[in-house]
Design a protein around this motif. Structure first.
Motif, PDB file in Angstrom:
ATOM      1  N   HIS A 116      37.317  40.005  26.826  1.00 30.28           N
ATOM      2  CA  HIS A 116      37.750  38.664  27.223  1.00 30.28           C
ATOM      3  C   HIS A 116      36.695  37.885  28.010  1.00 30.28           C
ATOM      4  O   HIS A 116      36.929  36.733  28.373  1.00 30.28           O
ATOM      5  CB  HIS A 116      39.037  38.754  28.049  1.00 30.28           C
ATOM      6  N   LYS A 117      35.563  38.528  28.310  1.00 33.06           N
ATOM      7  CA  LYS A 117      34.474  37.898  29.074  1.00 33.06           C
ATOM      8  C   LYS A 117      34.947  37.406  30.443  1.00 33.06           C
ATOM      9  O   LYS A 117      34.506  36.386  30.940  1.00 33.06           O
ATOM     10  CB  LYS A 117      33.854  36.732  28.289  1.00 33.06           C
ATOM     11  N   GLU A 118      35.878  38.140  31.044  1.00 36.58           N
ATOM     12  CA  GLU A 118      36.377  37.819  32.373  1.00 36.58           C
ATOM     13  C   GLU A 118      36.088  38.983  33.306  1.00 36.58           C
ATOM     14  O   GLU A 118      36.182  40.136  32.905  1.00 36.58           O
ATOM     15  CB  GLU A 118      37.889  37.569  32.345  1.00 36.58           C
ATOM     16  N   VAL A 122      42.884  45.273  41.579  1.00 36.59           N
ATOM     17  CA  VAL A 122      43.915  45.923  40.764  1.00 36.59           C
ATOM     18  C   VAL A 122      45.210  45.131  40.953  1.00 36.59           C
ATOM     19  O   VAL A 122      45.635  44.896  42.084  1.00 36.59           O
ATOM     20  CB  VAL A 122      44.112  47.395  41.202  1.00 36.59           C
ATOM     21  N   PRO A 123      45.844  44.712  39.852  1.00 34.75           N
ATOM     22  CA  PRO A 123      47.082  43.939  39.972  1.00 34.75           C
ATOM     23  C   PRO A 123      48.205  44.729  40.651  1.00 34.75           C
ATOM     24  O   PRO A 123      48.312  45.944  40.486  1.00 34.75           O
ATOM     25  CB  PRO A 123      47.466  43.637  38.517  1.00 34.75           C
ATOM     26  N   ASN A 124      49.037  44.035  41.389  1.00 33.54           N
ATOM     27  CA  ASN A 124      50.236  44.591  42.030  1.00 33.54           C
ATOM     28  C   ASN A 124      49.950  45.707  43.033  1.00 33.54           C
ATOM     29  O   ASN A 124      50.803  46.570  43.248  1.00 33.54           O
ATOM     30  CB  ASN A 124      51.232  45.093  40.978  1.00 33.54           C
ATOM     31  N   ALA A 125      48.780  45.694  43.637  1.00 28.90           N
ATOM     32  CA  ALA A 125      48.422  46.724  44.619  1.00 28.90           C
ATOM     33  C   ALA A 125      48.638  46.204  46.034  1.00 28.90           C
ATOM     34  O   ALA A 125      48.531  45.004  46.292  1.00 28.90           O
ATOM     35  CB  ALA A 125      46.979  47.152  44.439  1.00 28.90           C
ATOM     36  N   LYS A 126      48.933  47.124  46.945  1.00 24.79           N
ATOM     37  CA  LYS A 126      49.088  46.775  48.356  1.00 24.79           C
ATOM     38  C   LYS A 126      47.731  46.345  48.926  1.00 24.79           C
ATOM     39  O   LYS A 126      46.690  46.802  48.456  1.00 24.79           O
ATOM     40  CB  LYS A 126      49.590  47.984  49.151  1.00 24.79           C
ATOM     41  N   VAL A 136      38.831  47.913  42.730  1.00 30.78           N
ATOM     42  CA  VAL A 136      38.630  48.555  41.433  1.00 30.78           C
ATOM     43  C   VAL A 136      37.611  49.689  41.538  1.00 30.78           C
ATOM     44  O   VAL A 136      37.355  50.385  40.555  1.00 30.78           O
ATOM     45  CB  VAL A 136      38.196  47.531  40.348  1.00 30.78           C
ATOM     46  N   GLU A 137      37.055  49.888  42.717  1.00 30.36           N
ATOM     47  CA  GLU A 137      36.080  50.958  42.945  1.00 30.36           C
ATOM     48  C   GLU A 137      36.737  52.341  42.974  1.00 30.36           C
ATOM     49  O   GLU A 137      36.082  53.343  42.712  1.00 30.36           O
ATOM     50  CB  GLU A 137      35.323  50.723  44.252  1.00 30.36           C
ATOM     51  N   ALA A 174      41.483  51.797  36.451  1.00 24.90           N
ATOM     52  CA  ALA A 174      41.028  50.482  36.894  1.00 24.90           C
ATOM     53  C   ALA A 174      39.657  50.173  36.301  1.00 24.90           C
ATOM     54  O   ALA A 174      39.399  49.054  35.877  1.00 24.90           O
ATOM     55  CB  ALA A 174      40.983  50.431  38.413  1.00 24.90           C
ATOM     56  N   ASN A 175      38.791  51.182  36.259  1.00 30.21           N
ATOM     57  CA  ASN A 175      37.462  50.986  35.695  1.00 30.21           C
ATOM     58  C   ASN A 175      37.555  50.626  34.210  1.00 30.21           C
ATOM     59  O   ASN A 175      36.840  49.750  33.731  1.00 30.21           O
ATOM     60  CB  ASN A 175      36.609  52.240  35.892  1.00 30.21           C
ATOM     61  N   GLY A 176      38.447  51.288  33.483  1.00 29.21           N
ATOM     62  CA  GLY A 176      38.658  50.969  32.070  1.00 29.21           C
ATOM     63  C   GLY A 176      39.145  49.539  31.889  1.00 29.21           C
ATOM     64  O   GLY A 176      38.740  48.841  30.954  1.00 29.21           O
ATOM     65  N   MET A 177      40.005  49.090  32.791  1.00 31.54           N
ATOM     66  CA  MET A 177      40.524  47.724  32.735  1.00 31.54           C
ATOM     67  C   MET A 177      39.409  46.708  32.997  1.00 31.54           C
ATOM     68  O   MET A 177      39.323  45.685  32.323  1.00 31.54           O
ATOM     69  CB  MET A 177      41.646  47.559  33.759  1.00 31.54           C
ATOM     70  N   VAL A 178      38.531  47.004  33.966  1.00 29.02           N
ATOM     71  CA  VAL A 178      37.412  46.116  34.281  1.00 29.02           C
ATOM     72  C   VAL A 178      36.493  45.984  33.065  1.00 29.02           C
ATOM     73  O   VAL A 178      36.116  44.874  32.676  1.00 29.02           O
ATOM     74  CB  VAL A 178      36.620  46.641  35.504  1.00 29.02           C
ATOM     75  N   ILE A 179      36.150  47.120  32.472  1.00 26.47           N
ATOM     76  CA  ILE A 179      35.259  47.111  31.309  1.00 26.47           C
ATOM     77  C   ILE A 179      35.907  46.371  30.146  1.00 26.47           C
ATOM     78  O   ILE A 179      35.270  45.554  29.484  1.00 26.47           O
ATOM     79  CB  ILE A 179      34.877  48.551  30.917  1.00 26.47           C
TER      80      ILE A 179
END
Length: 96
Positions: free
Chosen positions: A60-62, A67-71, A77-78, A49-54
């Motif tokens: 993409h500057k977003e 986290v997508p598709n999480a309960k 993302v922590e 998740a951290n890699g995805m955030v970075i």
């Protein structure tokens, strides 16, 4: 006659984010990369998740916060989870 062996309860690897069970941890990691750590803009599969955030911030500057598709309650993302490693020690598994 021989002794009967007690069957050991085998805990299968499971996804922290969606509770899905898998045959082995390798398949779990593939699942996490494709369902939970996949960039929503370009589709790149990341390892955490951290890699995805970075990635989303730098490329993409977003900024993403979930986290997508999480309960619910598990979308932060922590959490630093890879396969079965990194699940919070105080996590309530709902077992009694």
């Amino acid at each position: 006659m021989g002794k009967k062996k007690r069957k050991e309860e085998i805990i299968k690897p499971w996804c922290f984010y969606c509770d899905r069970e898998f045959e082995d941890e390798k398949i779990l990691i593939q699942h996490q990369k494709s369902k939970h750590f996949k960039c929503t803009v370009c589709g790149k599969k990341l390892s955490s998740a951290n890699g995805m955030v970075i990635h989303q911030l730098q490329v993409h500057k977003e900024q993403i916060t979930k986290v997508p598709n999480a309960k619910p309650g598990r979308e932060s993302v922590e959490f630093s989870i890879y396969g079965m490693h990194g699940i919070p020690a105080d996590f309530d598994y709902g077992l009694e």
